[in-house]
Write a protein that holds these residues in place. Structure first.
Motif, PDB file in Angstrom:
ATOM      1  N   SER A 239      -7.456   4.266  11.166  1.00 14.16           N
ATOM      2  CA  SER A 239      -8.043   3.135  10.437  1.00 14.16           C
ATOM      3  C   SER A 239      -9.334   2.669  11.088  1.00 14.16           C
ATOM      4  O   SER A 239     -10.301   2.330  10.400  1.00 14.16           O
TER       5      SER A 239
ATOM      6  N   PHE B 265       0.838  -1.198   0.000  1.00 14.00           N
ATOM      7  CA  PHE B 265       0.000   0.000   0.000  1.00 14.00           C
ATOM      8  C   PHE B 265       0.874   1.248   0.000  1.00 14.00           C
ATOM      9  O   PHE B 265       2.011   1.224   0.478  1.00 14.00           O
TER      10      PHE B 265
ATOM     11  N   GLU C 290      -1.520   4.117   6.731  1.00 19.27           N
ATOM     12  CA  GLU C 290      -2.920   4.015   7.147  1.00 19.27           C
ATOM     13  C   GLU C 290      -3.679   3.003   6.290  1.00 19.27           C
ATOM     14  O   GLU C 290      -4.469   2.210   6.810  1.00 19.27           O
ATOM     15  N   ASP C 291      -3.438   3.001   4.975  1.00 20.03           N
ATOM     16  CA  ASP C 291      -4.104   2.026   4.105  1.00 20.03           C
ATOM     17  C   ASP C 291      -3.696   0.601   4.470  1.00 20.03           C
ATOM     18  O   ASP C 291      -4.526  -0.310   4.486  1.00 20.03           O
TER      19      ASP C 291
ATOM     20  N   GLN D 132      -5.361  -0.316   7.805  1.00 21.59           N
ATOM     21  CA  GLN D 132      -6.790  -0.542   7.597  1.00 21.59           C
ATOM     22  C   GLN D 132      -7.040  -1.900   6.948  1.00 21.59           C
ATOM     23  O   GLN D 132      -7.946  -2.642   7.360  1.00 21.59           O
ATOM     24  N   SER D 133      -6.237  -2.257   5.953  1.00 17.25           N
ATOM     25  CA  SER D 133      -6.394  -3.548   5.280  1.00 17.25           C
ATOM     26  C   SER D 133      -6.125  -4.698   6.240  1.00 17.25           C
ATOM     27  O   SER D 133      -6.848  -5.703   6.237  1.00 17.25           O
TER      28      SER D 133
END
Length: 242
Positions: free
Chosen positions: A77, A32, A36-37, A40-41
């Motif tokens: 997230s 990513f 943060e991405d 979150q994932s």
């Protein structure tokens, strides 16, 4: 890694459970553009795969240590995941994985029936012999899968292949979201989808029988909804009264 294991021990996380989370963390690292991405994932997949079960209080320190990040992207997230309905942030009790109530499950499946019969209708004119052969192989593999998690993954791919033919990306995205919101319950509570088996759906598709296919799908989803509501109530009797 050591920090993650220490945080997990403080939170009652088993060593085996932490190893699963470590493997999941490894799979998302470097895939990513932002921390943060990635965070979150990781949390989303841990919930959807059942590693963070419904009702569990999330240990932010353990998540941060497992990923090697600070608490800041973890908190950011979780706010996004609350918007997706996967977690609930409580003022004085931290963050817990969302628990679906029987009425919520019923509503999700009512929406799934509306959306998925629409997608099926749009997809039918685009079915070819090659696509049907591919779908039949998936349906047979789904029925033969010994492991429920494997069967659910094959099922997800089966429907995504079929519904993608509808060329309605917004409806497909919403259907995937609704399916994902209950998938963790199917896995954790071991609900089996036995209404005729998916080769039965393929028979309707191969014959070009749209109404038969829509009826199969409606009956199938209604059956799973009823079973899932019953199992949730049995596992949490208080849920049935709320």
């Amino acid at each position: 890694m050591a920090k993650a294991k220490a945080a997990a021990a403080d939170n009652g996380q088993s060593a085996a459970g932490q190893e699963v989370l470590d493997r999941l963390a490894q799979s998302v690292r470097g895939t990513f553009q932002t921390v943060e991405d990635m965070t979150q994932s990781f949390i989303r997949e841990a919930i959807l795969q059942g590693h963070f079960p419904p009702g569990q209080r999330l240990n932010l320190d353990n998540i941060a240590a497992t990923l090697g990040v600070s608490r800041m992207p973890v908190r950011a997230s979780l706010r996004q995941l609350e918007g997706e309905g996967l977690v609930r942030i409580h003022a004085h009790r931290g963050v817990t994985v969302s628990v679906l109530l029987p009425d919520e499950i019923a509503e999700i499946y009512e929406l799934r029936i509306l959306l998925e019969t629409y997608l099926l209708e749009r997809a039918m004119p685009h079915l070819t012999e090659d696509i049907l052969r591919d779908l039949r192989r998936s349906a047979e593999a789904m029925e033969a899968a010994a492991d429920l998690a494997d069967g659910l993954e094959i099922r997800k791919d089966f429907y995504e292949k079929l519904y993608a033919l509808a060329e309605r990306p917004r409806a497909l995205a919403e259907a995937k979201h609704l399916r994902g919101s209950v998938g963790r319950y199917l896995l954790l509570l071991r609900v089996t989808e036995e209404h005729g088996g998916h080769p039965g759906l393929l028979s309707h598709l191969e014959k070009g029988d749209l109404e038969g296919g829509k009826k199969w799908l409606t009956d199938h989803l209604s059956h799973v909804s009823e079973e899932l509501q019953k199992l949730v109530s049995e596992n949490d009797p208080a849920a049935a009264a709320r």
